[in-house]
Write an enzyme that holds these catalytic residues in place. Sequence first.
Site, PDB file in Angstrom:
ATOM      1  N   HIS A  94       0.833  -1.126  -0.071  1.00 23.95           N
ATOM      2  CA  HIS A  94      -0.034   0.169   0.100  1.00 23.95           C
ATOM      3  C   HIS A  94       0.991   1.292  -0.168  1.00 23.95           C
ATOM      4  O   HIS A  94       1.672   1.464   1.066  1.00 23.95           O
ATOM      5  CB  HIS A  94      -0.846   0.066   1.274  1.00 23.95           C
ATOM      6  N   GLU A 137       1.750   3.755   2.526  1.00 21.81           N
ATOM      7  CA  GLU A 137       2.066   3.340   3.924  1.00 21.81           C
ATOM      8  C   GLU A 137       3.708   3.607   4.035  1.00 21.81           C
ATOM      9  O   GLU A 137       4.369   2.395   4.126  1.00 21.81           O
ATOM     10  CB  GLU A 137       1.606   2.082   4.356  1.00 21.81           C
ATOM     11  N   HIS A 152       3.081  -3.119   6.770  1.00 22.90           N
ATOM     12  CA  HIS A 152       2.107  -2.034   6.522  1.00 22.90           C
ATOM     13  C   HIS A 152       1.955  -1.039   7.559  1.00 22.90           C
ATOM     14  O   HIS A 152       2.855  -1.012   8.589  1.00 22.90           O
ATOM     15  CB  HIS A 152       0.472  -2.783   6.494  1.00 22.90           C
ATOM     16  N   GLU A 155       1.776  -3.940  11.254  1.00 21.83           N
ATOM     17  CA  GLU A 155       1.096  -2.747  11.274  1.00 21.83           C
ATOM     18  C   GLU A 155       1.716  -1.576  11.985  1.00 21.83           C
ATOM     19  O   GLU A 155       1.620  -1.913  13.195  1.00 21.83           O
ATOM     20  CB  GLU A 155      -0.526  -2.945  11.386  1.00 21.83           C
TER      21      GLU A 155
HETATM   22  C1  GEM Z   1      -4.791  -4.744   5.766  1.00 22.08           C
HETATM   23  S1  GEM Z   1      -4.668  -6.498   6.337  1.00 22.08           S
HETATM   24  C2  GEM Z   1      -6.289  -6.839   6.665  1.00 22.08           C
HETATM   25  C3  GEM Z   1      -6.145  -7.987   7.694  1.00 22.08           C
HETATM   26  N1  GEM Z   1      -7.237  -8.137   8.321  1.00 22.08           N
HETATM   27  C4  GEM Z   1      -7.466  -9.236   9.212  1.00 22.08           C
HETATM   28  N2  GEM Z   1      -8.701  -9.192   9.996  1.00 22.08           N
HETATM   29  N3  GEM Z   1      -6.281 -10.053   9.209  1.00 22.08           N
HETATM   30  C5  GEM Z   1      -5.427  -4.685   4.668  1.00 22.08           C
HETATM   31  O1  GEM Z   1      -4.852  -4.900   3.400  1.00 22.08           O
HETATM   32  O2  GEM Z   1      -6.536  -4.225   4.583  1.00 22.08           O
HETATM   33  C6  GEM Z   1      -3.300  -4.260   6.016  1.00 22.08           C
HETATM   34  C7  GEM Z   1      -3.380  -2.722   5.535  1.00 22.08           C
HETATM   35  O3  GEM Z   1      -3.969  -2.224   4.636  1.00 22.08           O
HETATM   36  O4  GEM Z   1      -2.456  -2.131   6.000  1.00 22.08           O
HETATM   37 ZN    ZN Z   2      -1.531  -1.612   4.152  1.00 21.75          ZN
END
Ligand code: GEM
Ligand code: ZN
Length: 382
Positions: A174, A177, A266, A342
């Site tokens: 992304h 980020e 991310h 994250e």
């Molecule tokens: C997220 S990863 C989402 C993971 N969700 C669960 N419930 N495991 C995405 O891609 O939406 C990573 C991000 O955007 O930072």
């Molecule tokens: Zn992301």
Amino acid sequence: MTVTLSPLHIDCDFDSGNIQVLDASNPAQVQLAIRPDTHSGHYQWFHFKASGLTPGQVHRFSLVNAGESSYKQAWSGYHAVASYDQQRWFRVPSEFDGKALSFALAAEQEQVWFAYFEPYPRARHNQLIERAQQIPGVVLLAHGRSVQGRDIPLLRAGDGAVGKRKLWLIAQQHPGEHMAEWFIEGLIDRLQALDATVQQLLSKADLYLIPNMNPDGAFLGHLRTNFQGKDLNRAWQDASIEFSPEVFFAQAQMKQYGVDAFIDVHGDEEIPHVFTAACEGNPGYTPRLAKLEEQFRTTLCTHTRDFQTVHGYTRDEPGQANTTLACNAVGMAYDCLSLTLEMPFKDHDDAPNPHTGWSGARSKALAGAVLETLAAMVDDLR
Ligand code: GEM
Ligand code: ZN
């Protein structure tokens, strides 16, 4: 005597620049909007330069379309970052009224940059790749091409000897980020230092690093998608050369070299903490993987105050994982420890820093703690 202030000049025609000028005629109240990603409705990332400021004068900026952005609920508690030199970034108190995000700065200099997070410049990426290749044992293993033809380097630290574990870390699928490539820079700094922990880890494992998975999106000032408007973290079941060559490249390299652990780095717009998401919803998820995920989290907590396990995404129900995500797709394909890491666009509220919030430097330091964690558990991965 009335002082008439000249209009400001607002510019974003540079690496990761994103803003739309609505009305800059009043330097005390500048009306702006964030531009959506190319070929996608996503937006949240902004980055622009304001010049013509009057030192001592309070200049106020409003992003009037913030209330319609991709993660509009994430603006509460968020503060914009600013810099007078593009090196030292600091938080500017910001407020969200449900429609616009506004922030005011008592100017100290005649020009300033504002951004959603401390940008990781493409020029710095290029220097990082050159520097990494000067580190003994680090090679440029391969490179892919983005939709627009930008380079996607794959680095390997280690000799690829048979029997060594293959640890993969990819970053910035992304593009907005930017903390993700700061993290990888921190990891490469530790490889360069080649301290005892890194030596111990590299005696048993090779590190496969893709510092920026989405160079087009990053350069274009996107939040979420590549140049084709594709969310790369939803492309791991149907990657194509045409629409998602970035993922197609990464998957081909993983298939060639193998994977024993995977971390997809991310940033998160809303949650003011550092956390991981894992593979609990994958078909075929096992107690072995659950134990490795828990071991990673509890060990990382011992190496840094900038990580926690209380706040994060809702866990997926068994068998309900979205396997188009990198973490889930790789965890399933290689039956290995696989995590999404994250970092916050806001701050890590368990150890806040009001001046910087979460930052490039803290992203870099977190990478060191992750390396310590991987070194502590490398023997347990298989
Ligand atoms: C997220 S990863 C989402 C993971 N969700 C669960 N419930 N495991 C995405 O891609 O939406 C990573 C991000 O955007 O930072
Ligand atoms: Zn992301």
